[in-house]
Enzyme design. Structure first.
Site, short mmCIF file in Angstrom:
data_model
loop_
_atom_site.label_atom_id
_atom_site.label_comp_id
_atom_site.label_asym_id
_atom_site.label_seq_id
_atom_site.Cartn_x
_atom_site.Cartn_y
_atom_site.Cartn_z
N TYR A 105 0.83 -1.20 0.00
CA TYR A 105 0.00 0.00 0.00
C TYR A 105 0.86 1.25 0.00
CZ TYR A 105 0.57 0.76 5.11
OH TYR A 105 1.06 1.00 6.36
N CYS A 106 0.27 2.32 -0.52
CA CYS A 106 0.91 3.64 -0.51
C CYS A 106 -0.17 4.63 -0.09
CB CYS A 106 1.50 3.97 -1.89
SG CYS A 106 0.29 4.01 -3.21
N ALA A 107 -0.11 5.86 -0.57
CA ALA A 107 -1.13 6.84 -0.18
C ALA A 107 -2.43 6.61 -0.95
CB ALA A 107 -0.62 8.26 -0.41
#
Length: 108
Positions: free
Chosen positions: A74-76
């Protein structure tokens, strides 16, 4: 639904509910946070491994992960994590998930 690489292995997109279910099903699961240190300081999922997508040795750092363990990236927002998921697949990871909407999606 997801992206398929040349080996035919699909990257699965999951939402936060799917992640919670997966955590219950798997006895081993890696949460990979590919955001910057500044983004992580503002909050992160518990027990995440942080590897900054923008660090110059990013791909080398990914070698520290275990390809046989299910990995949720996951990232932003989901863009860097999808790119990372494709890289992991190319490195031979068997079970890769992209957290849809990223961390920002969870906060909402």
């Amino acid at each position: 639904n997801g992206s398929t690489d040349s080996t035919g292995t699909a990257i699965k997109n999951i939402d936060y509910t799917g992640l919670q279910k997966l955590e219950l099903e798997k006895n081993k699961l890696v949460l990979l946070d590919v955001r910057t240190a500044e983004e992580i300081d503002a909050g992160a999922l518990p027990n995440s491994i942080a590897i900054d997508f923008y660090s110059e040795n990013f791909k080398t750092q990914l070698n520290s992960l275990q390809p046989e363990v299910a990995t949720v990236v996951y990232c932003a927002s989901g863009k860097r994590s999808m790119k990372t998921a494709v890289i992991l697949q190319e490195k031979g990871f068997k079970e890769v998930y992209n957290l849809e909407g990223g961390y920002n999606g969870i906060k909402k």
